[in-house]
Design a protein around this motif. Sequence first.
Motif, PDB file in Angstrom:
ATOM      1  N   GLY A 139      76.339   8.442  66.519  1.00 16.86           N
ATOM      2  CA  GLY A 139      75.627   7.442  67.306  1.00 16.86           C
ATOM      3  C   GLY A 139      74.924   8.035  68.513  1.00 16.86           C
TER       4      GLY A 139
ATOM      5  N   VAL B  20      71.677   9.662  67.470  1.00 17.50           N
ATOM      6  CA  VAL B  20      70.623   8.660  67.269  1.00 17.50           C
ATOM      7  C   VAL B  20      70.069   8.185  68.610  1.00 17.50           C
ATOM      8  CG1 VAL B  20      70.142   6.372  66.354  1.00 17.50           C
ATOM      9  CG2 VAL B  20      71.569   7.948  65.049  1.00 17.50           C
TER      10      VAL B  20
ATOM     11  N   THR C  39      59.177  13.180  67.839  1.00 10.11           N
ATOM     12  CA  THR C  39      60.488  13.390  67.222  1.00 10.11           C
ATOM     13  C   THR C  39      60.400  14.020  65.841  1.00 10.11           C
ATOM     14  OG1 THR C  39      60.405  11.104  66.435  1.00 10.11           O
ATOM     15  CG2 THR C  39      61.540  11.506  68.518  1.00 10.11           C
TER      16      THR C  39
END
Length: 317
Positions: free
Chosen positions: A88, A91, A104
């Motif tokens: 997480g 991300v 990205t």
Amino acid sequence: MTQPTPPSPDPGQAAVEAVSPLEGLESSLVEALGANPWLVRIALAVAIGLAGWWVVKLLTRGLDRVLARAGMEQILRDFLRNFARVLGLVVVLVAVLDAVGVPTTSLLAVLGAAGLAIGLALKDSLSNIASGVMLIVLRPFRAGDAVEIAGREGVVERVNIFQTLLRAYQNHDIILPNSQITTQPIVNFTSRPQRRIDLPVGIGYEDDIRKAREVLLGLAGAHDKVLRDPAPEVLVTALAESSVNLVLRAWVQTPDFVATRSDLTEGVHRGFNESGISIPFPQRDLHIYHHDGEGKALPITQVVALAESEAAPRKGG
């Protein structure tokens, strides 16, 4: 008939459709606040990072509760919770970089190439991760088990991604790499509900073995923690140099092992003393020989006479 040509798309409308929601929010804030676009981007990145961190925290807590209700053991719950937290946060980091304006797609490609190089350089760490997964899946031990791993004894606290934490009986921490655990023998002392105490005892050659056996069996039978089935037994294991070696075998519940072994050891010493049975210690018989000039052994009386004759001048002087 000629087909009607479709109207060409409006470039302005296509540009508006290509704008992401984040870019649209950024543009709205810049127009509403009249602030520098970079300041708005940084503020959005910080807000996304904080919100993402908070969401990841809530999700990992919820995952842990779900796994606990499902009856999953503590080690596996900790491993999955840590893995979900790391995933997480990765991300969230990508989302923060995207909010700042870092491309990205190119970043992920660079990170992939860098990850391959780092993986080759950190193969030992990756081996620890793979070993941690094996420990979680195969479960040779659970949290709270008393184990001996790589010559170290302790109670399993938790299994992390890279390391396993043991709490020693002296209450200090032992941290072992996971790869070292999977390549070494693992002794789990608490995996079964019952354990057998093997208590070695030596008696003198002049003592009665049957009497010693009666004392040992009576001691085990009188202890409330010793199980009646399997019944205790006494075996003769060796005729050693200075003793006849016996072993008392008694079964107990695993949590009672240490205390019962201590009680039986103390009881053997007390019971043998009361019954007149000796517990010999290692000893040697030393024979000293004196020889004359031709190498023949001299009688002890002649040796004593020579010693006294040598000591007489010293006393007179």
